[in-house]
Motif scaffolding. Structure first.
Motif, PDB file in Angstrom:
ATOM      1  N   TRP A 113       3.041   5.577  -7.488  1.00 21.82           N
ATOM      2  CA  TRP A 113       2.064   5.573  -8.582  1.00 21.82           C
ATOM      3  C   TRP A 113       2.276   6.759  -9.525  1.00 21.82           C
ATOM      4  CZ3 TRP A 113      -1.265   1.837  -9.793  1.00 21.82           C
ATOM      5  CH2 TRP A 113      -2.231   2.129 -10.750  1.00 21.82           C
ATOM      6  N   ASP A 148     -12.464   8.199  -7.517  1.00 22.58           N
ATOM      7  CA  ASP A 148     -11.328   8.748  -6.769  1.00 22.58           C
ATOM      8  C   ASP A 148      -9.986   8.582  -7.463  1.00 22.58           C
ATOM      9  OD1 ASP A 148     -13.220   9.268  -4.826  1.00 22.58           O
ATOM     10  OD2 ASP A 148     -12.749   7.470  -3.665  1.00 22.58           O
ATOM     11  N   ARG A 171      -5.022   5.246  -8.104  1.00 23.73           N
ATOM     12  CA  ARG A 171      -4.106   5.132  -6.971  1.00 23.73           C
ATOM     13  C   ARG A 171      -4.865   5.062  -5.652  1.00 23.73           C
ATOM     14  NH1 ARG A 171      -0.356   9.806  -4.400  1.00 23.73           N
ATOM     15  NH2 ARG A 171      -2.454  10.430  -3.769  1.00 23.73           N
ATOM     16  N   ASP A 172      -5.771   5.982  -5.430  1.00 23.51           N
ATOM     17  CA  ASP A 172      -6.513   5.999  -4.174  1.00 23.51           C
ATOM     18  C   ASP A 172      -7.381   4.747  -4.034  1.00 23.51           C
ATOM     19  OD1 ASP A 172      -5.338   8.402  -3.716  1.00 23.51           O
ATOM     20  OD2 ASP A 172      -7.149   9.613  -3.993  1.00 23.51           O
ATOM     21  N   ALA A 231       0.834  -1.207   0.000  1.00 22.57           N
ATOM     22  CA  ALA A 231       0.000   0.000   0.000  1.00 22.57           C
ATOM     23  C   ALA A 231       0.870   1.258   0.000  1.00 22.57           C
ATOM     24  CB  ALA A 231      -0.929  -0.004   1.218  1.00 22.57           C
ATOM     25  N   LEU A 232       1.951   1.247   0.776  1.00 27.16           N
ATOM     26  CA  LEU A 232       2.867   2.392   0.825  1.00 27.16           C
ATOM     27  C   LEU A 232       3.549   2.607  -0.522  1.00 27.16           C
ATOM     28  CD1 LEU A 232       4.249   4.591   2.544  1.00 27.16           C
ATOM     29  CD2 LEU A 232       5.982   2.886   3.166  1.00 27.16           C
ATOM     30  N   VAL A 278      -5.001   1.851  -2.978  1.00 26.22           N
ATOM     31  CA  VAL A 278      -4.569   1.971  -1.579  1.00 26.22           C
ATOM     32  C   VAL A 278      -5.723   1.643  -0.633  1.00 26.22           C
ATOM     33  CG1 VAL A 278      -3.742   3.582   0.188  1.00 26.22           C
ATOM     34  CG2 VAL A 278      -2.735   3.619  -2.100  1.00 26.22           C
ATOM     35  N   THR A 279      -6.905   2.165  -0.926  1.00 25.88           N
ATOM     36  CA  THR A 279      -8.064   1.899  -0.064  1.00 25.88           C
ATOM     37  C   THR A 279      -8.398   0.409  -0.039  1.00 25.88           C
ATOM     38  OG1 THR A 279      -8.986   4.080  -0.563  1.00 25.88           O
ATOM     39  CG2 THR A 279     -10.494   2.434   0.332  1.00 25.88           C
ATOM     40  N   ALA A 315       2.352   1.740  -3.455  1.00 25.89           N
ATOM     41  CA  ALA A 315       1.346   2.260  -4.385  1.00 25.89           C
ATOM     42  C   ALA A 315       1.120   3.749  -4.157  1.00 25.89           C
ATOM     43  CB  ALA A 315       0.034   1.489  -4.214  1.00 25.89           C
ATOM     44  N   TRP A 316       1.089   4.167  -2.898  1.00 26.51           N
ATOM     45  CA  TRP A 316       0.863   5.572  -2.572  1.00 26.51           C
ATOM     46  C   TRP A 316       2.024   6.453  -3.043  1.00 26.51           C
ATOM     47  CZ3 TRP A 316      -3.015   8.557  -1.006  1.00 26.51           C
ATOM     48  CH2 TRP A 316      -2.728   9.830  -0.491  1.00 26.51           C
ATOM     49  N   ARG A 317       3.253   5.980  -2.846  1.00 25.31           N
ATOM     50  CA  ARG A 317       4.431   6.812  -3.118  1.00 25.31           C
ATOM     51  C   ARG A 317       4.868   6.755  -4.583  1.00 25.31           C
ATOM     52  NH1 ARG A 317       9.013   5.557   1.242  1.00 25.31           N
ATOM     53  NH2 ARG A 317      10.010   7.164  -0.029  1.00 25.31           N
TER      54      ARG A 317
END
Length: 458
Positions: free
Chosen positions: A354, A426, A429-430, A347-348, A433-434, A350-352
């Motif tokens: 993407w 959304d 990416r969001d 998840a981290l 992560v969700t 993907a957040w950083r």
């Protein structure tokens, strides 16, 4: 007794259905373009196989107990090869859907015989080793299926394109049939019982009422039939339970004997395998869609992004029997904690990173998550079947496989629906992560439930 070659053969039979559940994930975009298939029809390519497979697994186990597990294993494998050929040669999308439903039915005839044969033809340390290898095969097959799908689609062998993901089964099945006729012993229940027709029908209705709307609802726009079907599910499930309890009390053998659930290990193991399988299959589907549609990767890099997970899963799962012998079922709790760290790292990443998300960005999280999964799935399968008597090996195997397969189908439906719905509003990416955070909650639930497992496995 089951020889080494016989064990290899039945594990090959176990791998094929699980590989085929996941192998189409990365091939769906190509299938859609080639056959001009809508999204709803493409979901049926996945759901048709999964639902038919789940609905018929318990019946497949009972029939193997009744008529001979080797015989049903051979018949199921032959049917799997023929239906794979039909999938690979399908001229239209709806023909492919029909062939996938038949392929799921063939898988349901073959898979329960694997665990039942291991239960009936091994004992002591040999059984523990065989069950550990089955668990390792199951987990590795689910990851490897997605990797293999990407490689075969991109290779475009002899111009077959996506069709190779199904045609590749044919030579494997031929090899399996040759080996099975030589190395797999015949086993069956010493006291076979007739088929429980009312129970079979009610179980099929229950699973169809749940899985059909969940797998097709989003793509179809949630029409009225999906809500009516979901409303029918608890009624059908309750009717199934009461019919099975009545059969048990009257001295007959129901399709799923309620007395099986008196086994603490089976009951608690089944409860745990549901959130585990939902998260596993949901992740596999979501990551395939995110990497191809969002990150713009082709089928090969999208598949290879999971290679670290597959490699680590295989290596760690081989250590499972020794770890269980030393630490007992605490290994499952440790596996849940390790998997949670891995999912959080994915998840981290993907957040950083993407949209630059590929094998290197996913490697730390995928490797750690694979290690955690390897300490859970093989052990859970062994726990579930540890107290099931050999006479009911087919029924116990069918119940376990049905629970797992139904949860796999629910995972694709629920987490897939969540991801695709969020992606449209959304962003990819969001949404990714969700969805990973929701999966993380499922991992936490599995880990908490593991604290209630018996400390040792017989």
């Amino acid at each position: 007794m089951l020889s080494g070659l016989g064990l290899f053969t039945v594990l090959l039979g176990a791998a094929l259905p699980l590989i085929d559940f996941f192998i189409v994930n990365v091939a769906l975009p190509t299938i859609g373009r080639d056959l001009n298939a809508s999204e709803a029809v493409l979901e049926l390519v996945v759901a048709g196989y999964g639902v038919a497979y789940a609905v018929l697994l318990v019946l497949g186990g009972r029939l193997g107990d009744l008529f001979g597990r080797r015989q049903f294993f051979l018949g199921g494998m032959a049917a799997f090869g023929l239906t794979s050929l039909a999938c690979g040669l399908a001229p239209s999308a709806w023909t492919l859907v029909a062939a996938r439903v038949a392929q799921g039915a063939a898988s349901a005839a073959m898979l329960p015989q694997v665990l039942a044969t291991i239960q009936a033809a091994t004992a002591g340390p040999r059984r523990a080793k065989a069950m550990g290898l089955y668990g390792a095969t199951a987990g590795l097959s689910m990851v490897a299926g997605q990797i293999l799908g990407g490689l075969l689609v991109a290779a475009d062998i002899a111009g077959t394109g996506w069709r190779a993901v199904f045609l590749v089964n044919v030579p494997v099945v031929i090899l399996g049939l040759i080996l099975a006729t030589r190395a797999v012993p015949e086993t069956r229940s010493q006291h076979p019982e007739p088929i429980d027709t009312p129970g079979t029908v009610l179980l099929a209705v229950s699973l169809l009422a749940l899985l059909a709307p969940l797998t097709e609802g989003r793509a179809a726009g949630w029409p009225l039939w999906t809500w009516l079907s979901l409303a029918l599910f608890p009624l059908a499930a309750a009717a199934f339970y009461f019919v099975e309890r009545r059969e048990d009390r009257q001295g007959r053998t129901p399709l799923v004997p309620p007395s099986l659930f008196a086994l603490t290990s089976l009951r608690r193991g089944l409860i745990m395998i549901v959130p585990f399988s939902i998260g596993f299959s949901g992740f596999m589907f979501v990551i395939a869609v995110a990497l191809q549609r969002g990150a713009g990767l082709g089928p090969v890099p999208a598949g290879l992004a999971l290679a670290p997970m597959a490699a680590v899963f295989f290596v760690v799962s081989l250590c499972g029997p020794r770890l269980i012998a030393r630490y007992g079922t605490r290994v499952v709790t440790a596996g849940g904690l390790i998997q949670a760290v891995g999912v959080a790292l994915i998840a981290l990443a993907a957040w950083r990173s993407w949209p630059d998300l590929g094998v290197w960005q996913l490697l730390p999280g995928a490797a750690v998550a694979g290690a955690g999964q390897a300490l859970q799935l093989p052990v859970l399968i062994r726990i579930i079947l540890s107290e099931v008597p050999s006479a009911r090996a087919g029924v116990g195997s069918g119940v376990m496989a049905t629970t797992q397969q139904s949860a796999l189908a629910v995972g694709v439906a629920t987490l897939g629906t969540l991801f695709l719905s969020l992606a449209s509003s959304d962003g990819m990416r969001d949404a990714l992560v969700t969805t990973l955070l929701v999966q993380l909650a499922g991992v936490a639930l599995t880990t908490a439930l593991s604290l209630r497992l018996p400390r040792t496995i017989s």
